[in-house]
Motif scaffolding. Structure first.
Motif, PDB file in Angstrom:
ATOM      1  N   PHE A  90       0.880  -1.289   0.087  1.00 23.71           N
ATOM      2  CA  PHE A  90       0.251  -0.072   0.019  1.00 23.71           C
ATOM      3  C   PHE A  90       0.891   1.201   0.005  1.00 23.71           C
ATOM      4  O   PHE A  90       1.867   1.363   0.935  1.00 23.71           O
ATOM      5  CB  PHE A  90      -1.056   0.130   1.232  1.00 23.71           C
ATOM      6  N   GLN A  91       0.583   2.066  -0.942  1.00 27.28           N
ATOM      7  CA  GLN A  91       1.561   3.385  -1.049  1.00 27.28           C
ATOM      8  C   GLN A  91       0.965   4.341   0.027  1.00 27.28           C
ATOM      9  O   GLN A  91      -0.086   5.026   0.000  1.00 27.28           O
ATOM     10  CB  GLN A  91       1.145   3.978  -2.362  1.00 27.28           C
ATOM     11  N   VAL A  92       1.866   4.377   1.124  1.00 26.55           N
ATOM     12  CA  VAL A  92       1.579   5.530   2.036  1.00 26.55           C
ATOM     13  C   VAL A  92       2.398   6.656   2.077  1.00 26.55           C
ATOM     14  O   VAL A  92       2.201   7.645   2.987  1.00 26.55           O
ATOM     15  CB  VAL A  92       2.156   4.656   3.556  1.00 26.55           C
ATOM     16  N   ARG A  93       3.331   6.818   1.221  1.00 24.82           N
ATOM     17  CA  ARG A  93       4.006   8.212   0.865  1.00 24.82           C
ATOM     18  C   ARG A  93       4.038   8.348  -0.633  1.00 24.82           C
ATOM     19  O   ARG A  93       5.088   8.283  -1.568  1.00 24.82           O
ATOM     20  CB  ARG A  93       5.450   7.903   1.342  1.00 24.82           C
ATOM     21  N   PRO A  94       2.836   8.937  -1.295  1.00 20.90           N
ATOM     22  CA  PRO A  94       3.044   9.098  -2.705  1.00 20.90           C
ATOM     23  C   PRO A  94       3.675  10.553  -3.181  1.00 20.90           C
ATOM     24  O   PRO A  94       4.217  10.225  -4.049  1.00 20.90           O
ATOM     25  CB  PRO A  94       1.645   9.006  -3.068  1.00 20.90           C
ATOM     26  N   MET A  95       3.528  11.350  -2.372  1.00 21.22           N
ATOM     27  CA  MET A  95       4.321  12.508  -2.863  1.00 21.22           C
ATOM     28  C   MET A  95       4.748  13.317  -1.831  1.00 21.22           C
ATOM     29  O   MET A  95       4.281  14.467  -1.311  1.00 21.22           O
ATOM     30  CB  MET A  95       3.085  13.564  -3.593  1.00 21.22           C
ATOM     31  N   ASN A  96       5.942  13.112  -0.919  1.00 21.20           N
ATOM     32  CA  ASN A  96       6.435  13.540  -0.067  1.00 21.20           C
ATOM     33  C   ASN A  96       5.363  13.993   1.423  1.00 21.20           C
ATOM     34  O   ASN A  96       5.264  14.921   1.799  1.00 21.20           O
ATOM     35  CB  ASN A  96       7.070  14.837  -0.481  1.00 21.20           C
ATOM     36  N   ASP A  97       4.546  13.026   1.467  1.00 21.54           N
ATOM     37  CA  ASP A  97       3.507  13.073   2.456  1.00 21.54           C
ATOM     38  C   ASP A  97       3.225  11.851   3.173  1.00 21.54           C
ATOM     39  O   ASP A  97       3.746  11.070   2.829  1.00 21.54           O
ATOM     40  CB  ASP A  97       2.218  13.706   1.665  1.00 21.54           C
ATOM     41  N   ALA A  98       1.816  11.647   3.765  1.00 20.11           N
ATOM     42  CA  ALA A  98       1.549  10.485   4.429  1.00 20.11           C
ATOM     43  C   ALA A  98       0.284  10.345   4.647  1.00 20.11           C
ATOM     44  O   ALA A  98      -0.716  11.076   4.813  1.00 20.11           O
ATOM     45  CB  ALA A  98       2.320  10.751   5.871  1.00 20.11           C
ATOM     46  N   LEU A 104       6.585  14.333  10.764  1.00 25.88           N
ATOM     47  CA  LEU A 104       7.627  14.770   9.646  1.00 25.88           C
ATOM     48  C   LEU A 104       6.914  14.961   8.413  1.00 25.88           C
ATOM     49  O   LEU A 104       7.518  15.659   7.646  1.00 25.88           O
ATOM     50  CB  LEU A 104       8.675  13.559   9.369  1.00 25.88           C
ATOM     51  N   ASN A 105       5.868  14.415   8.008  1.00 27.95           N
ATOM     52  CA  ASN A 105       5.110  14.464   6.936  1.00 27.95           C
ATOM     53  C   ASN A 105       3.665  14.857   6.923  1.00 27.95           C
ATOM     54  O   ASN A 105       3.133  14.375   7.913  1.00 27.95           O
ATOM     55  CB  ASN A 105       5.236  13.336   6.161  1.00 27.95           C
ATOM     56  N   PRO A 106       3.173  15.733   5.917  1.00 25.18           N
ATOM     57  CA  PRO A 106       1.732  16.161   6.355  1.00 25.18           C
ATOM     58  C   PRO A 106       0.860  15.023   5.649  1.00 25.18           C
ATOM     59  O   PRO A 106       1.283  14.279   4.961  1.00 25.18           O
ATOM     60  CB  PRO A 106       1.838  17.431   5.292  1.00 25.18           C
ATOM     61  N   GLY A 116      -2.457  18.144   4.671  1.00 29.55           N
ATOM     62  CA  GLY A 116      -2.228  18.412   5.834  1.00 29.55           C
ATOM     63  C   GLY A 116      -3.446  18.385   6.625  1.00 29.55           C
ATOM     64  O   GLY A 116      -3.579  18.731   7.834  1.00 29.55           O
ATOM     65  N   LYS A 117      -4.729  17.944   6.064  1.00 31.95           N
ATOM     66  CA  LYS A 117      -5.899  17.959   6.690  1.00 31.95           C
ATOM     67  C   LYS A 117      -6.257  16.585   7.227  1.00 31.95           C
ATOM     68  O   LYS A 117      -6.171  15.713   6.642  1.00 31.95           O
ATOM     69  CB  LYS A 117      -7.017  18.626   5.890  1.00 31.95           C
ATOM     70  N   ARG A 118      -6.570  16.418   8.427  1.00 33.69           N
ATOM     71  CA  ARG A 118      -7.259  15.090   8.872  1.00 33.69           C
ATOM     72  C   ARG A 118      -8.398  14.988   8.933  1.00 33.69           C
ATOM     73  O   ARG A 118      -9.339  15.607   8.102  1.00 33.69           O
ATOM     74  CB  ARG A 118      -6.842  15.060  10.461  1.00 33.69           C
ATOM     75  N   SER A 168       2.284  23.733   5.463  1.00 32.36           N
ATOM     76  CA  SER A 168       3.573  24.498   5.922  1.00 32.36           C
ATOM     77  C   SER A 168       4.624  23.441   6.775  1.00 32.36           C
ATOM     78  O   SER A 168       5.656  23.988   6.725  1.00 32.36           O
ATOM     79  CB  SER A 168       3.135  25.590   7.294  1.00 32.36           C
ATOM     80  N   ASN A 169       4.105  22.231   7.102  1.00 29.97           N
ATOM     81  CA  ASN A 169       4.999  21.316   7.602  1.00 29.97           C
ATOM     82  C   ASN A 169       5.663  20.459   6.477  1.00 29.97           C
ATOM     83  O   ASN A 169       6.365  19.506   6.844  1.00 29.97           O
ATOM     84  CB  ASN A 169       4.359  20.615   8.840  1.00 29.97           C
ATOM     85  N   ASN A 170       5.481  20.914   5.343  1.00 27.22           N
ATOM     86  CA  ASN A 170       5.959  19.654   4.556  1.00 27.22           C
ATOM     87  C   ASN A 170       7.473  19.993   4.176  1.00 27.22           C
ATOM     88  O   ASN A 170       7.858  21.179   4.237  1.00 27.22           O
ATOM     89  CB  ASN A 170       5.385  20.034   2.769  1.00 27.22           C
ATOM     90  N   PHE A 171       8.516  19.000   4.127  1.00 26.77           N
ATOM     91  CA  PHE A 171       9.614  19.165   4.234  1.00 26.77           C
ATOM     92  C   PHE A 171      10.125  20.016   3.106  1.00 26.77           C
ATOM     93  O   PHE A 171      11.109  20.812   3.146  1.00 26.77           O
ATOM     94  CB  PHE A 171      10.412  17.779   4.130  1.00 26.77           C
TER      95      PHE A 171
END
Length: 443
Positions: A90-98, A104-106, A116-118, A168-171
């Protein structure tokens, strides 16, 4: 009575001979040919993986609520379990995210619709913890699939303007100097700069966070290292800063990727030793490492491709993505490798039989402790011009069996359970019902 038994036996033998004679023959290297096995025989411990891609919502949609996420995943997991798969990738990090709660990652835009939105109904819901728990309850492995470098594809604005659209918290937002803009036609692909130690450290800490917090069975990288499009001079400044004396641009790029793979291997190895775990590290590279007739050798340290490369004429991961995956096998930095052999037996430049045989021999020669599985492109059924044989996909699985390959991974979930055409449906149904003797959910 004896005559009748004799005639029946003779008839059976003749039938078997005729069956064997009509089995499809496929081309191998050096002009050789091989007949496929007539029947499929399941192997003990056979690996049956399936990729679930979240980028662009290929296989899993956006959900604003945790309830919606649970509902979609429960259907997906039931289909996979009932069909006889043994591992969910399962792709859990498609584009520098989570697709998980990370420091560490939005949160991915491909998960909730907004980076960034839950989830609106349960902000504290952790989708990865939920998926792993349910996957293990179903008796399957969960492999966390990460795309290490990708930030965005085909951006139509300046890098600095696009980065302002991210959380804003994206690396990438916090470290714009770590992001490269690589030309892709009239657009740009944004990637983390593989040549920067800060990027490698960030990626290792990202992997560390996942294996610390979650009971994953494996960390899985795909084929995207340096991009498929030419880099041009996008990383010229980094090269000038970090290259060793006399080191070519190409060798430097390969060293960057090699360093990341080695460091991730060490992170996982230390976690396994410290907590008595058995997390594996697997990579699915582009299916051709190097042809046995490359356009050029960049220096005398390059492998002898005429002896070591495959008898193919397609793109080469060693030169294009700067991914020396055979070195990763030889050094034991990975536990399994899944080359993406998305071509048919009849493909002009990259015949499936030639490549599958080459991978078996190459992995066995370099490090037989590394498990070899094959990646199959289900989406090619009914769409690729060279996939004309009605049973191309299942013929590939039969051929794998004849070579002693212990498993396959299929791209991807949607093309198996929501096929685009009759050929995809036929291939998936035959694989699951006839080979694995399981229920195929699509009627």
């Amino acid at each position: 009575m004896r005559k009748i038994c004799f005639l029946l036996t003779l008839l059976f033998l003749c039938s078997a001979v005729l069956s064997a004679q009509t089995t499809r023959k496929v081309s191998l290297s050096s002009g050789r040919a091989a007949a496929l096995p007539a029947t499929y025989r399941p192997q003990s411990g056979e690996f049956r993986g399936i990729w679930v891609a979240t980028v662009q919502s290929i296989d899993f949609g956006k959900n604003k609520t945790a309830a919606g996420f649970r509902n979609e995943f429960s259907v997906l997991l039931k289909n996979i379990r009932d069909a006889g798969f043994t591992a969910l990738i399962f792709q859990v990090r498609p584009m520098n995210d989570a697709f998980y709660l990370s420091a560490l990652n939005p949160i991915s835009r491909w998960m909730t619709g907004t980076e960034g939105k839950r989830f609106s109904d349960e902000p504290g819901f952790d989708p990865l913890a939920y998926m792993i728990r349910e996957t293990h309850r179903a008796g399957l492995e969960f492999h966390a699939w990460l795309n290490p470098y990708r930030v965005a594809n085909k951006v139509q604005m300046r890098k600095q303007d696009y980065l302002k659209t991210l959380a804003s918290n994206n690396f990438a937002t916090r470290n714009p100097s770590c992001v490269l803009a690589v030309p892709n036609g009239k657009t740009f692909d944004l990637i983390l700069d593989p040549g920067l130690p800060a990027v490698r450290k960030y990626l290792c800490v990202t992997v560390q966070e996942i294996i610390n917090q979650y009971d994953v069975d494996a960390i899985h990288f795909d084929d995207y290292f340096y991009p498929y499009t030419p880099m041009g001079n996008a990383d010229a400044t980094t090269y000038k800063r970090f290259a060793q004396q006399g080191e070519s641009l190409e060798d430097w790029r390969r060293r960057n990727v090699n360093t990341l793979i080695r460091e991730v291997h060490e992170v996982i190895k230390q976690q396994n030793l410290r907590y008595d775990r058995k997390i594996r590290f697997g990579i699915s590279p582009f299916g051709i490492w190097a042809n046995n007739r490359p356009v050029k050798r960049t220096n005398r340290h390059d492998p002898d491709f005429r002896k070591e490369g495959s008898a193919t004429a397609g793109g080469q991961s060693y030169f294009r993505q700067y991914a020396d995956c055979i070195k990763w096998v030889r050094e034991g930095w990975i536990d399994y490798i899944v080359p993406q052999l998305y071509w048919s037996f009849d493909h002009k430049d990259a015949p499936y039989g030639v490549l599958a045989e080459w991978w078996v021999q190459t992995v066995r020669r370099n490090n037989p402790r590394v498990a070899l599985y094959i990646g199959h492109g289900v989406y090619q059924c009914g769409t690729a011009a060279d996939w004309k044989a009605p049973d191309e996909l299942t013929d590939q699985v039969l051929f794998n069996q004849s070579l002693g390959i212990r498993g396959s991974v299929f791209f991807s979930y949607t093309r198996i359970f929501r096929p685009d055409n009759a050929a995809q449906k036929r291939a998936s149904r035959k694989l699951i019902r006839d080979f694995w003797k399981k229920h195929y959910p699509v009627q």
